[in-house]
Design an enzyme around this catalytic site. Structure first.
Site, mmCIF file in Angstrom:
data_model
loop_
_atom_site.group_PDB
_atom_site.id
_atom_site.type_symbol
_atom_site.label_atom_id
_atom_site.label_comp_id
_atom_site.label_asym_id
_atom_site.label_seq_id
_atom_site.Cartn_x
_atom_site.Cartn_y
_atom_site.Cartn_z
ATOM 1 N N TYR A 161 -22.115 -6.362 26.170
ATOM 2 C CA TYR A 161 -21.259 -5.167 26.141
ATOM 3 C C TYR A 161 -20.359 -5.207 27.365
ATOM 4 O O TYR A 161 -20.832 -5.235 28.503
ATOM 5 C CB TYR A 161 -22.092 -3.884 26.147
ATOM 6 N N ASP A 242 -19.511 -10.248 34.419
ATOM 7 C CA ASP A 242 -19.345 -8.801 34.288
ATOM 8 C C ASP A 242 -20.497 -8.160 35.054
ATOM 9 O O ASP A 242 -21.631 -8.104 34.561
ATOM 10 C CB ASP A 242 -19.364 -8.416 32.806
ATOM 11 N N LYS A 269 -18.198 1.418 37.521
ATOM 12 C CA LYS A 269 -19.235 2.420 37.757
ATOM 13 C C LYS A 269 -19.420 2.810 39.230
ATOM 14 O O LYS A 269 -18.713 3.657 39.719
ATOM 15 C CB LYS A 269 -20.547 1.950 37.132
HETATM 16 C C1 LIG Z 1 -21.682 -4.474 31.647
HETATM 17 C C2 LIG Z 1 -20.621 -3.470 31.325
HETATM 18 N N1 LIG Z 1 -19.348 -3.865 31.309
HETATM 19 C C3 LIG Z 1 -18.341 -3.006 31.068
HETATM 20 C C4 LIG Z 1 -18.604 -1.693 30.787
HETATM 21 C C5 LIG Z 1 -17.484 -0.763 30.487
HETATM 22 O O1 LIG Z 1 -17.269 0.092 31.548
HETATM 23 P P1 LIG Z 1 -16.528 1.498 31.281
HETATM 24 O O2 LIG Z 1 -17.485 2.333 30.514
HETATM 25 O O3 LIG Z 1 -16.243 2.011 32.653
HETATM 26 O O4 LIG Z 1 -15.291 1.173 30.523
HETATM 27 C C6 LIG Z 1 -19.925 -1.237 30.798
HETATM 28 C C7 LIG Z 1 -20.235 0.181 30.512
HETATM 29 O O5 LIG Z 1 -21.331 0.571 30.284
HETATM 30 C C8 LIG Z 1 -20.956 -2.153 31.065
HETATM 31 O O6 LIG Z 1 -22.235 -1.766 31.074
#
Ligand SMILES: Cc1ncc(COP(=O)(O)O)c(C=O)c1O
Length: 423
Positions: A161, A242, A269
């Site tokens: 994700y 990520d 975050k």
């Molecule tokens: C690993 C990861 N990447 C990207 C995102 C996306 O971030 P955002 O919700 O700030 O768009 C999330 C969100 O939960 C995430 O857990």
């Protein structure tokens, strides 16, 4: 205890009935929201049947719903809320930045300060840029990798994700961006080798979470990540970590713990100090494509990319809260809590198990899929009855205000629930 068919359905129906009795104002809030938002929802991940709680307020690691029920918050805003709900240093930083003027239509000192702090924490990032969310930051990192390599294929992993339009939980989500994705099995170096052997010259980037967060807190083995590093080096592809969730694993994120250096890193975050935030950074030659003074530069616009409140909160978060000591302590606290939870579940029949890394973890029900789904729902409802709040899908993310009293309370509630969920 074996599943006895209708027993679990009855147990669930009973728990849902009790939830409805306790939370009528949450239902009323959803009904009001339905009139103006589809399903009363503007953030899909918050939906849980029969209806989600509406939360009125929070302080420290405690939250109160609109019916006045109190909970210990073990979800921590799906990992973004590491500071708890009322961190005075962040409140002051935000108020001070606001007092000096908001939306000043230009650069401010805050963005350089935050950028300096991030590049010093993550040696793999020579340069960094800010965005408004992890999703945006991932999109821009992928775009940069596609541009610098002149290729279009992107390797991602099943269960990954990376944002609302980069979701590979169940293959491809219908809202995903139409990039040329190869969705490979996670933690399977052989599958990655096979993909590179077949199409290595087309692969622009490999995008991977060191631990799949939304996918259930599945940790990648160091050998798998090292294999990805090697494959990207051999074939000239860009390795992107990520670390939107895993950045909290140490001062330098999961990559520092693993001793691996990606070409690009995506953050989000926690570095916005509780406000909307995203960042992507990496090798100088990749990031310099965004230098707007260069001919043919890649544009990366965004009204709020450098918004003063998030930048200011991020600086204070880095300096005063996300310290090496605090992050290491939270990591160890999470490792111990996960071990305690697993010991507790094992001692009571092994109906659940907990996976994760440091302070982020996920409870999974064991057994056949449908039975497991119902049993996790049942545990979730029964734990809320006992004032324990985590995600319906089992996600737990500790925040700094969670202490021993809270984790002991959670463990006691789990023990209390076990006879009720073993139907
Ligand atoms: C690993 C990861 N990447 C990207 C995102 C996306 O971030 P955002 O919700 O700030 O768009 C999330 C969100 O939960 C995430 O857990």
């Amino acid at each position: 205890m074996p599943w006895t068919g209708p027993g679990i359905d009855d147990a669930l129906a009973f728990a849902i009935g009790a939830y409805r009795e306790r939370t009528p104002q949450s239902l009323a809030a959803l009904e009001a929201a339905r009139a103006v938002m589809p399903g009363g929802n503007t953030r899909s991940s918050l939906w849980t049947a029969p209806y989600p709680l509406s939360i009125a307020s929070g302080a420290g690691c405690r939250i109160v719903d609109v019916d006045g029920n109190g909970y210990v918050d073990f979800l921590g805003e799906f990992t973004a809320g590491i500071f708890g709900h009322t961190e005075p240093l962040l409140a002051r930083a935000i108020a001070e930045a606001h007092a000096d003027g908001i939306g000043l239509s230009s650069h401010t000192p805050y963005e350089t300060r935050l950028a300096r702090r991030l590049v010093s924490r993550f040696p793999s990032m020579d340069l960094v840029r800010f965005a408004n969310s992890g999703t945006e930051a991932n999109l821009m990192a992928l775009t940069a990798a596609r541009r610098v390599t002149g290729r279009s294929r992107i390797v991602v992993f099943s269960g990954g994700y990376h944002g609302g339009v980069l979701s590979f939980a169940a293959g491809h989500a219908p809202v995903n961006v139409p990039f040329d994705f190869a969705v490979l099995p996670f933690d399977d170096a052989r599958a990655a080798e096979a993909e590179f052997a077949a199409r290595g010259s087309e692969i622009a980037a490999v995008l991977v979470e060191p631990m799949q967060g939304a996918g259930g807190c599945n940790t990648a083995s160091p050998a798998f990540l090292a294999a990805l590093r090697e494959l990207c080096d051999m074939h000239g592809a860009v390795l992107i970590f990520d670390e939107v969730q895993t950045a909290r694993m140490s001062l330098g994120g999961a990559q520092a713990r693993l001793g691996l250096s990606p070409d690009m890193t995506v953050l989000g975050k926690i570095f916005g100090g509780g406000l909307a935030f995203g960042a992507f950074g990496g090798r100088r030659d990749i990031m310099e494509q965004f230098d707007p003074a260069r001919p043919g530069a890649l544009p990366h616009a965004g009204t709020f990319n450098n918004n003063r409140l998030a930048m200011a909160a991020g600086v204070t978060a880095c300096d005063a809260l996300l310290t090496r000591e605090a992050l290491d302590a939270l990591y160890l606290q999470g490792e111990a809590f996960r071990a305690d939870l697993n010991a507790c579940f094992e001692a009571r029949g092994g109906l659940f198990r907990v996976t994760g890394m440091g302070s982020i973890m996920n409870i999974h029900a064991t057994g056949p899929q449908e039975e497991a789904r119902l049993r996790l729902r049942l545990l979730h409802l029964r734990m809320m009855e006992r004032g324990q709040y985590f995600a319906a899908r089992g996600l737990i993310a500790l925040s700094f205000p969670v202490g021993v009293a809270e984790t002991d309370g959670f463990l006691a509630a789990v023990e209390d629930c076990m006879p009720l969920v073993a139907a």
